[in-house]
Design a protein around this motif. Structure first.
Motif, short mmCIF file in Angstrom:
data_model
loop_
_atom_site.label_atom_id
_atom_site.label_comp_id
_atom_site.label_asym_id
_atom_site.label_seq_id
_atom_site.Cartn_x
_atom_site.Cartn_y
_atom_site.Cartn_z
N ALA A 153 26.13 32.76 38.00
CA ALA A 153 26.04 32.52 39.44
C ALA A 153 26.62 31.16 39.81
O ALA A 153 27.35 31.04 40.80
N VAL A 154 26.30 30.15 39.03
CA VAL A 154 26.84 28.82 39.31
C VAL A 154 28.36 28.83 39.18
O VAL A 154 29.06 28.26 40.03
N ALA A 155 28.88 29.51 38.16
CA ALA A 155 30.34 29.59 38.00
C ALA A 155 30.97 30.29 39.19
O ALA A 155 32.01 29.85 39.71
N GLU A 156 30.36 31.37 39.66
CA GLU A 156 30.91 32.09 40.82
C GLU A 156 30.84 31.24 42.08
O GLU A 156 31.82 31.14 42.84
N ILE A 157 29.72 30.60 42.30
CA ILE A 157 29.55 29.79 43.51
C ILE A 157 30.49 28.59 43.50
O ILE A 157 31.11 28.28 44.52
N VAL A 158 30.63 27.93 42.36
CA VAL A 158 31.55 26.78 42.27
C VAL A 158 32.98 27.24 42.56
O VAL A 158 33.71 26.59 43.33
N GLY A 159 33.40 28.35 41.96
CA GLY A 159 34.75 28.86 42.20
C GLY A 159 35.00 29.16 43.66
O GLY A 159 36.03 28.79 44.23
N CYS A 160 34.04 29.80 44.29
CA CYS A 160 34.19 30.13 45.71
C CYS A 160 34.09 28.88 46.59
O CYS A 160 34.81 28.75 47.58
N PHE A 161 33.22 27.95 46.22
CA PHE A 161 33.05 26.73 47.00
C PHE A 161 34.33 25.88 46.98
O PHE A 161 34.74 25.34 48.01
N LEU A 162 34.97 25.80 45.82
CA LEU A 162 36.21 25.03 45.73
C LEU A 162 37.31 25.65 46.59
O LEU A 162 38.06 24.95 47.27
N PRO A 166 40.70 24.56 39.30
CA PRO A 166 39.34 24.70 38.76
C PRO A 166 38.58 25.88 39.39
O PRO A 166 37.71 26.47 38.75
N ALA A 167 38.93 26.23 40.62
CA ALA A 167 38.30 27.40 41.24
C ALA A 167 38.63 28.65 40.46
O ALA A 167 37.74 29.46 40.15
N ALA A 168 39.89 28.82 40.11
CA ALA A 168 40.31 30.00 39.34
C ALA A 168 39.66 30.00 37.97
O ALA A 168 39.17 31.04 37.50
N PHE A 169 39.62 28.85 37.31
CA PHE A 169 38.97 28.76 36.00
C PHE A 169 37.50 29.14 36.11
O PHE A 169 36.97 29.89 35.29
N SER A 170 36.83 28.64 37.12
CA SER A 170 35.41 28.92 37.31
C SER A 170 35.17 30.41 37.55
O SER A 170 34.21 30.99 37.02
N LEU A 171 36.03 31.05 38.32
CA LEU A 171 35.87 32.47 38.59
C LEU A 171 36.18 33.32 37.36
O LEU A 171 35.54 34.35 37.12
N VAL A 172 37.15 32.90 36.56
CA VAL A 172 37.42 33.60 35.29
C VAL A 172 36.22 33.46 34.36
O VAL A 172 35.81 34.42 33.70
N LEU A 173 35.65 32.28 34.30
CA LEU A 173 34.44 32.05 33.50
C LEU A 173 33.31 32.97 33.96
O LEU A 173 32.62 33.59 33.15
N PHE A 174 33.13 33.08 35.26
CA PHE A 174 32.11 33.95 35.82
C PHE A 174 32.29 35.39 35.34
O PHE A 174 31.35 36.04 34.89
N VAL A 175 33.51 35.90 35.43
CA VAL A 175 33.78 37.28 35.02
C VAL A 175 33.51 37.45 33.53
O VAL A 175 32.89 38.43 33.09
N TRP A 176 33.96 36.51 32.73
CA TRP A 176 33.75 36.59 31.28
C TRP A 176 32.26 36.58 30.95
O TRP A 176 31.80 37.35 30.11
#
Length: 110
Positions: A13-22, A38-48
């Motif tokens: 959830a934190v990874a998704e929120i950070v990606g969207c927030f950025l 970093p937003a894209a990296f965070s969202l890829v991390l979320f999916v993984w």
């Protein structure tokens, strides 16, 4: 298993929120386009992270939703500085209860 699942959901959830927030900062607050990396990296991390759960994807997404609701409200309080109401906390509790019910059935069904 429950604590590991809950912890993994919170990190997701934190990874998704950070990606969207950025991305929000870039789109709505005239932030630098470099925020998208970093937003894209965070969202890829979320999916993984969501792929690490042992249950079928639909159950994972359904259970994750409850943790996302609670994490988003904590983000609202900590990052946005908005005071949460008793109904916010009640809603988060209901969402987390839903997550617990769904996760409890993971062992009995695939």
């Amino acid at each position: 298993m429950l604590l590991k699942t809950l912890g993994l959901f919170v990190v997701s959830a934190v990874a998704e929120i950070v990606g969207c927030f950025l991305a929000y900062l870039w789109l709505r607050k005239q932030g630098s386009a470099w925020l998208l990396l970093p937003a894209a990296f965070s969202l890829v991390l979320f999916v993984w992270l969501l792929t690490l759960h042992p249950a079928a994807s639909g159950r994972v997404y359904a259970a994750y939703g409850g943790v996302y609701v609670a994490t988003a409200l904590v983000w609202l309080r900590v990052v946005d500085g908005v005071r949460l109401s008793a109904l916010d906390w009640l809603g988060a509790g209901v969402a987390l209860l839903g997550m617990l019910i769904i996760v409890a059935g993971w062992d009995s069904r695939n």
